[in-house]
Each structure stands twice: as C-alpha cells, then as structure tokens.
Design an enzyme around this catalytic site. Structure first.
Site, PDB file in Angstrom:
ATOM      1  N   SER A 119       7.850 -19.838  14.586  1.00 44.67           N
ATOM      2  CA  SER A 119       7.108 -20.352  14.153  1.00 44.67           C
ATOM      3  C   SER A 119       5.872 -20.219  14.259  1.00 44.67           C
ATOM      4  O   SER A 119       4.450 -20.258  14.362  1.00 44.67           O
ATOM      5  CB  SER A 119       7.505 -20.748  12.257  1.00 44.67           C
ATOM      6  OG  SER A 119       7.247 -22.261  13.193  1.00 44.67           O
ATOM      7  N   ASN A 190       0.813 -18.778   9.684  1.00 51.64           N
ATOM      8  CA  ASN A 190       0.906 -20.241  10.025  1.00 51.64           C
ATOM      9  C   ASN A 190      -1.032 -20.225  10.400  1.00 51.64           C
ATOM     10  O   ASN A 190      -1.315 -21.452   9.628  1.00 51.64           O
ATOM     11  CB  ASN A 190       1.630 -21.040  11.171  1.00 51.64           C
ATOM     12  CG  ASN A 190       3.366 -21.154  10.180  1.00 51.64           C
ATOM     13  OD1 ASN A 190       2.881 -21.139   8.649  1.00 51.64           O
ATOM     14  ND2 ASN A 190       4.211 -20.822  10.579  1.00 51.64           N
TER      15      ASN A 190
HETATM   16  N1  CAA Z   1      16.980 -19.764  -1.320  1.00 55.95           N
HETATM   17  C1  CAA Z   1      17.559 -18.970  -1.645  1.00 55.95           C
HETATM   18  N2  CAA Z   1      17.274 -18.180  -3.507  1.00 55.95           N
HETATM   19  C2  CAA Z   1      16.389 -19.090  -3.548  1.00 55.95           C
HETATM   20  C3  CAA Z   1      15.980 -20.384  -3.148  1.00 55.95           C
HETATM   21  C4  CAA Z   1      17.179 -20.856  -1.983  1.00 55.95           C
HETATM   22  N3  CAA Z   1      16.495 -21.692  -0.802  1.00 55.95           N
HETATM   23  N4  CAA Z   1      15.047 -20.721  -3.691  1.00 55.95           N
HETATM   24  C5  CAA Z   1      15.063 -20.601  -4.855  1.00 55.95           C
HETATM   25  N5  CAA Z   1      15.522 -18.833  -5.235  1.00 55.95           N
HETATM   26  C6  CAA Z   1      16.056 -18.249  -5.740  1.00 55.95           C
HETATM   27  C7  CAA Z   1      15.858 -18.715  -7.175  1.00 55.95           C
HETATM   28  O1  CAA Z   1      18.020 -18.340  -7.294  1.00 55.95           O
HETATM   29  C8  CAA Z   1      15.694 -17.215  -8.292  1.00 55.95           C
HETATM   30  O2  CAA Z   1      16.641 -16.544  -8.378  1.00 55.95           O
HETATM   31  P1  CAA Z   1      16.313 -15.080  -9.722  1.00 55.95           P
HETATM   32  O3  CAA Z   1      15.639 -15.378  -9.865  1.00 55.95           O
HETATM   33  O4  CAA Z   1      17.242 -13.941  -9.070  1.00 55.95           O
HETATM   34  O5  CAA Z   1      17.731 -16.496 -10.609  1.00 55.95           O
HETATM   35  C9  CAA Z   1      14.555 -17.212  -7.842  1.00 55.95           C
HETATM   36  O6  CAA Z   1      14.537 -17.998  -6.494  1.00 55.95           O
HETATM   37  C10 CAA Z   1      13.417 -18.371  -8.169  1.00 55.95           C
HETATM   38  O7  CAA Z   1      13.175 -19.208  -8.167  1.00 55.95           O
HETATM   39  P2  CAA Z   1      13.693 -20.379  -8.889  1.00 55.95           P
HETATM   40  O8  CAA Z   1      13.966 -19.938 -10.324  1.00 55.95           O
HETATM   41  O9  CAA Z   1      14.807 -21.642  -8.903  1.00 55.95           O
HETATM   42  O10 CAA Z   1      11.893 -20.887  -8.662  1.00 55.95           O
HETATM   43  P3  CAA Z   1      10.664 -20.729  -8.364  1.00 55.95           P
HETATM   44  O11 CAA Z   1      10.401 -20.030  -9.450  1.00 55.95           O
HETATM   45  O12 CAA Z   1      10.084 -22.374  -8.542  1.00 55.95           O
HETATM   46  O13 CAA Z   1      10.707 -20.152  -6.970  1.00 55.95           O
HETATM   47  C11 CAA Z   1       9.972 -20.461  -5.262  1.00 55.95           C
HETATM   48  C12 CAA Z   1      11.039 -20.848  -5.644  1.00 55.95           C
HETATM   49  C13 CAA Z   1      10.702 -19.057  -5.149  1.00 55.95           C
HETATM   50  C14 CAA Z   1      10.910 -20.974  -3.527  1.00 55.95           C
HETATM   51  C15 CAA Z   1       8.890 -20.155  -5.168  1.00 55.95           C
HETATM   52  O14 CAA Z   1       8.415 -21.901  -5.267  1.00 55.95           O
HETATM   53  C16 CAA Z   1       8.051 -19.648  -3.792  1.00 55.95           C
HETATM   54  O15 CAA Z   1       8.159 -18.698  -3.289  1.00 55.95           O
HETATM   55  N6  CAA Z   1       7.031 -20.720  -3.144  1.00 55.95           N
HETATM   56  C17 CAA Z   1       6.318 -20.997  -1.932  1.00 55.95           C
HETATM   57  C18 CAA Z   1       7.743 -20.431  -1.341  1.00 55.95           C
HETATM   58  C19 CAA Z   1       6.129 -20.193   0.431  1.00 55.95           C
HETATM   59  O16 CAA Z   1       5.727 -20.343   0.419  1.00 55.95           O
HETATM   60  N7  CAA Z   1       7.285 -19.581   1.477  1.00 55.95           N
HETATM   61  C20 CAA Z   1       7.038 -19.575   2.926  1.00 55.95           C
HETATM   62  C21 CAA Z   1       6.766 -20.776   3.886  1.00 55.95           C
HETATM   63  S1  CAA Z   1       5.940 -20.934   4.692  1.00 55.95           S
HETATM   64  C22 CAA Z   1       6.676 -20.520   5.746  1.00 55.95           C
HETATM   65  O17 CAA Z   1       8.115 -19.843   5.675  1.00 55.95           O
HETATM   66  C23 CAA Z   1       6.774 -20.036   7.609  1.00 55.95           C
HETATM   67  C24 CAA Z   1       6.761 -21.040   8.764  1.00 55.95           C
HETATM   68  O18 CAA Z   1       6.778 -21.392   9.615  1.00 55.95           O
HETATM   69  C25 CAA Z   1       6.115 -22.674   7.665  1.00 55.95           C
END
Ligand code: CAA
Length: 282
Positions: A119, A190
């Site tokens: 990253s 980022n």
């Molecule tokens: N692995 C696999 N699947 C996952 C998961 C994980 N760790 N966490 C959640 N899921 C899946 C769930 O199983 C669920 O699937 P279904 O719809 O098929 O049932 C779906 O995602 C939604 O999950 P939840 O209902 O439990 O929870 P939510 O609606 O709150 O979603 C989230 C969780 C997807 C994490 C959401 O909160 C989100 O999109 N958050 C932001 C994530 C983000 O911005 N990520 C980027 C970070 S930056 C990065 O990665 C780059 C870097 O270099 C730092």
C-alpha cells in the site's frame, strides 16, 4: 498472457482474501508462508468462509469444493516455481520485500509477472531489485478483498504495457474493477483516504466532537459505510500511521504530518480491532 497458475506469498488477511477470490475464479493457487502450518491455517480459514457462503445459499457446495481443490498450501517458494504470476502480500517492510523479489526473480519462469500488494512501498524500487523490472507491477487490493470491488494497478517506472495488460485482465477475471495509478506515495486511494483519516484524528484532538459523533457525521453525512475512526480501527492504526509517514516523507509537505494523537495511540499499542482497542473498544 493467459494467467492460470499463481502463487500468493503471505497468508495474512490480504493474502488469504486474494487467494480466496482467485481460487473461486478458477485459478490454481499456491498459498505460501514461512511455515506450512500458517498456509494451512489460512486455507482452513478460507474453507470456513466459503462454508458460510454455502450455508447462506450464496455458493454451491460443488463450487466450494472445486475452489478448495484449486488451493494448495506450501511452506516454501520452491513448491510454486511453475507459477505465471506471484502476488506478494507480506509485511510492509521494504528490505524484506526486496529480498523476496530477488528470490522470486531467481525461481519463477522468466516470463512470470511479479506483483506486490503493497500500500505504500514504491514499485519502481522493488522492480529495480530484479532482473525483470518490466514484469513488476503493483496490484493493490482493498480489505476485505472478497467484498471490495477495486484493485488499484500501479505501474512502476519500468512496468511494460504487456505486464499491465496481463494483470488488468487477471483482475477483471477475479471480478474486480481496476484503476491505474502512477507510482507516487500512497497511489490513488491512500493519497486521499489517509489524509482524511489523519484529519479526523486532528479534529478529535482539538475537541471538535467525540469519536462517535465524528464517525456518525461522516457515515450519515457523506454516505460512507464506516466513519473515519471505525475505518482506521479496521485498517489498523499502525498501518494508517505508517502510510501517513510515507506520504509525509515521500511528498515532503507538512500538510501530511501524522496527527500526534494517532501516534500516541500506536505508541500505546492501541492498533484498532486487531488489539481490541483503537479509537473504539472491541
Ligand atoms: N471478509 C469477507 N467478507 C466479508 C468481510 C470479510 N472480512 N466482512 C464482511 N464481509 C461480507 C459479509 O459476509 C456480508 O456479505 P453478504 O452481503 O453476502 O452477507 C457483506 O460483506 C456485508 O457485511 P456485514 O453485513 O457484516 O457488514 P457491513 O454491511 O457493515 O459491511 C464492510 C462490512 C464490507 C467491511 C463495510 O463496512 C465496508 O465496506 N467498510 C469499508 C471498507 C473499506 O473502506 N475498505 C478499504 C480500506 S482501505 C484499504 O484496504 C487500502 C489500504 O491500503 C489501507
């Protein structure tokens, strides 16, 4: 190049997530870590997640079984030396990554592509450690990999068009959407995300609002799935700080200076979800 056989080095959250998506997309995947037991553990974790999808009716049992059959765990790189593509997802430590790239360069077929999920480390510098710098590229997946649609592709100064096109086609095969970024600190996501999270830390430090209110404001006010502190805790405050430092140092502008509050949380060992405490308690 039609990539069918890949090796993923590093079995943490990112490596395992990439392996899951790749195996589900029909690729033969070898998951390598320093100890075979770690790779086995990651494979078991993937099987568990696929079982949940089967239970929810989102995946057929036969497709789960086929994906798991395509996933091989290994304790050394030698077991994956026929791979057409390596995706590195190990610790964000440049000397360790450089050493790995040298080994991959020695072991893998001469046409194989070497990709990194870094990253923050320059692709250009990792590429320069190999004898195939034109076949080195950044493939930056987002966490959680199975859910997030984006893969940022980063072209180092030496990355060839052929390499870029091959990994773009592969990312599409994995069901992802790609964007291309030049190789400058933070790439696209980022460069913009981390200053926002860092700014939230300054705002909290100044008493603008509570962590809960700042999260609520940004979640409901700008339609983001997580507020900045929830997201920082999810990414890991140590990682957020490390990337903030890369932006500050690499871009040489004090507008990127890490918040002292963020630094203090990291000093205290409050890294977020993974340690049970960050800006929120878990
Ligand atoms: N692995 C696999 N699947 C996952 C998961 C994980 N760790 N966490 C959640 N899921 C899946 C769930 O199983 C669920 O699937 P279904 O719809 O098929 O049932 C779906 O995602 C939604 O999950 P939840 O209902 O439990 O929870 P939510 O609606 O709150 O979603 C989230 C969780 C997807 C994490 C959401 O909160 C989100 O999109 N958050 C932001 C994530 C983000 O911005 N990520 C980027 C970070 S930056 C990065 O990665 C780059 C870097 O270099 C730092």
């Amino acid at each position: 190049m039609d990539i069918r056989q890949i090796v993923i080095v590093g079995t943490g959250q990112m490596g395992a997530g990439i392996a899951q998506v790749a195996a589900q997309s029909g690729l033969e995947v070898t998951l390598v870590d320093v100890d075979r037991a770690l790779a086995e553990k990651a494979k078991a974790g993937i099987a568990g997640r696929l079982d949940k999808l089967v239970a929810k009716g989102k995946l057929a049992q036969a497709d789960k079984d086929a994906a798991i059959a395509r996933l091989h765990s290994a304790g050394s790189l030698e077991e994956a030396k026929g791979a057409q593509l390596a995706i590195e997802a190990i610790v964000e430590h440049e000397p360790t990554k450089r050493e790995l790239f040298v080994r991959l360069d020695q072991l893998l077929p001469k046409e194989a592509i070497l990709a990194t999920n870094t990253s923050s480390i320059p692709i250009t510098r990792l590429a320069a450690a190999t004898k195939r710098p034109d076949q080195v590229v950044g493939m930056h997946f987002m966490n959680p990999v199975p859910v997030m649609k984006l893969v940022e592709l980063i072209r180092g100064a030496q990355t060839s068009d052929e390499t870029y096109e091959a990994v773009k086609a592969l990312a599409q095969k994995l069901g992802k959407t790609t964007v291309v970024s030049r190789d400058f600190p933070g790439f696209i996501v980022n460069r913009i995300l981390i200053p926002m999270l860092n700014e939230a830390c300054f705002a909290l430090h100044e008493g603008l609002g509570t962590a809960k209110d700042i999260d609520e404001a940004m979640k409901l006010g700008t339609n983001q799935p997580m507020g900045p502190f929830e997201l920082a805790d999810f990414i890991g405050l140590d990682t957020v700080l490390a990337i903030a430092e890369v932006l500050h140092k690499g871009l040489g502008d004090d507008k990127y200076r890490p918040s002292p509050l963020l630094r203090q949380y990291v000093d205290a060992g409050w890294f977020g979800r993974k340690t049970g405490r960050g800006f929120h308690q878990y």
